[in-house]
Enzyme design. Structure first.
Site, PDB file in Angstrom:
ATOM      1  CB  CYS A  91      -5.161  -9.146  -0.581  1.00 43.96           C
ATOM      2  SG  CYS A  91      -3.610  -8.776   0.258  1.00 43.96           S
TER       3      CYS A  91
ATOM      4  CE  LYS B 223       0.892 -15.114   4.455  1.00 44.95           C
ATOM      5  NZ  LYS B 223       0.388 -13.842   5.015  1.00 44.95           N
TER       6      LYS B 223
ATOM      7  CG  HIS C 170      -2.750  -5.071  -2.745  1.00 39.68           C
ATOM      8  ND1 HIS C 170      -2.584  -4.008  -1.896  1.00 39.68           N
ATOM      9  CD2 HIS C 170      -2.755  -6.187  -1.957  1.00 39.68           C
ATOM     10  CE1 HIS C 170      -2.494  -4.456  -0.639  1.00 39.68           C
ATOM     11  NE2 HIS C 170      -2.599  -5.772  -0.663  1.00 39.68           N
TER      12      HIS C 170
END
Length: 341
Positions: A132, A216, A244
């Protein structure tokens, strides 16, 4: 003529959002199936705001033969079992877990950034959806990279509890309530109290001191955008339910002023520039919930390096960070490869 679409993990946060977005964007579905574990078998879930209810089926017993696209919104372990089954049956898998992201035979796609990479999906009949935080960051970086060639990125994230699923959101709510009424607070999902606190720890620690979430962001950005870009990340969980945020420092090969960057971002696909140098002239997580855009604010030049920019980036992690990006991949797949009618 439309597609036969499966949503695996339909009862979770991201799975429900996938159903909402498929309906909202009027994705051409002739038939849709909602799958989950045996615990949810037989329950009903609404297909967006259509009023249509779908009966949840057990993924363990589902035959993917004859279905066109499967959107996976489950963890790596069930994905490892069921995604190869679906792919072997001729159903193209769009996977939201981390399982296949770094597989060289699986394209990792953000449609606004690297749509052409989807052409490699036939190697395994699987397409990966990025993390994400990576997804929203590369949407903001892509137009700047095209203009001035980014060489290095330093990013600090402020990630909401919905990134941990329903358990994370529940823990934030329960701890906040406990503090207000004077009850004891005991962390369960997180390693420390999340209410009225921040935790610089997402996913497991690696040998070099970084966490897997930080790793990641590094490797996925390189795979999606450019393997030559140097990336370092610090990922932090914050007491926010959805959305976020990221503070991103960028170094580039060529000079790009803040004003030029604003002009570029204003026209960039998937980006919404809200950047007024005044009180409230920026976007915060609470304002991006339910929206598909990647919001960029506070674009400014970094005087500590040559050709440097700093910006603030916010997105709904359940949408652009997961469900929306998966549906956009499905739309891209349809346009380029699975044309109907």
């Amino acid at each position: 003529m439309g597609y036969r679409v499966v949503v695996v993990g339909a009862t979770g946060n991201v799975g429900r959002e996938m159903l909402n977005i498929l309906a909202e964007r009027e994705f051409p579905c002739d038939e849709i199936a909602a799958l989950a574990s045996s615990r949810s078998q037989g329950s009903e879930i609404e297909y967006g705001d259509t009023g249509r209810m779908l009966k949840v089926k057990n993924v363990d017993h589902f035959d993917f033969t004859g279905w066109d696209i499967a959107l996976f919104a489950v963890g790596s372990e069930p994905t490892k079992i069921h995604a190869p089954r679906a792919a072997a049956a001729g159903c193209v898998v769009i996977d939201n877990s981390s399982l296949y992201r770094m597989d060289p035979d699986v394209p990792l796609i953000v449609p606004e950034v690297n749509p052409e990479a989807i052409d490699g999906y036939k190697a395994k009949n699987i397409i990966a959806n990025p993390n994400c935080s990576t997804a929203q960051m590369v949407v903001a970086l892509k137009p700047l990279h095209d203009a001035a060639k980014i060489t290095r990125v330093v990013v600090s994230t402020y990630q909401s509890t919905s990134g941990s699923g329903k358990a994370g959101m529940d823990e934030l709510f329960e701890q906040s309530r406990a503090i207000f009424v004077g009850d004891p607070v005991e962390p369960r999902k997180y390693t420390k109290q999340i209410a009225f606190n921040v935790i610089p720890h997402i996913d497991v620690f690696l040998d070099d001191g970084f966490t897997k979430e930080e790793w990641k962001m590094v490797v996925e950005t390189k795979k999606i955008l450019d393997p030559k870009i140097k990336v370092v990340a610090t990922c932090v969980r914050v007491p926010v339910f959805v959305g976020h945020s990221e503070a991103i420092n960028i170094e580039m090969e060529n000079e790009l002023s803040a004003e030029q960057a604003q002009d570029i971002l204003r026209e960039a696909p998937g980006v919404m520039l809200i950047d007024k140098r005044e009180d409230g002239g920026y976007v915060t997580p609470i304002e991006c919930v339910g929206d598909g855009a990647t919001y960029v604010s506070r674009v400014r030049e970094d005087p500590t390096v040559d050709n440097g920019l700093v910006l603030w980036c916010v997105a709904d992690n359940l949408r652009k960070g997961a469900a929306l990006n998966a549906v956009q991949i499905a739309e891209l797949l349809g346009r380029r490869h699975l044309k109907k009618g």
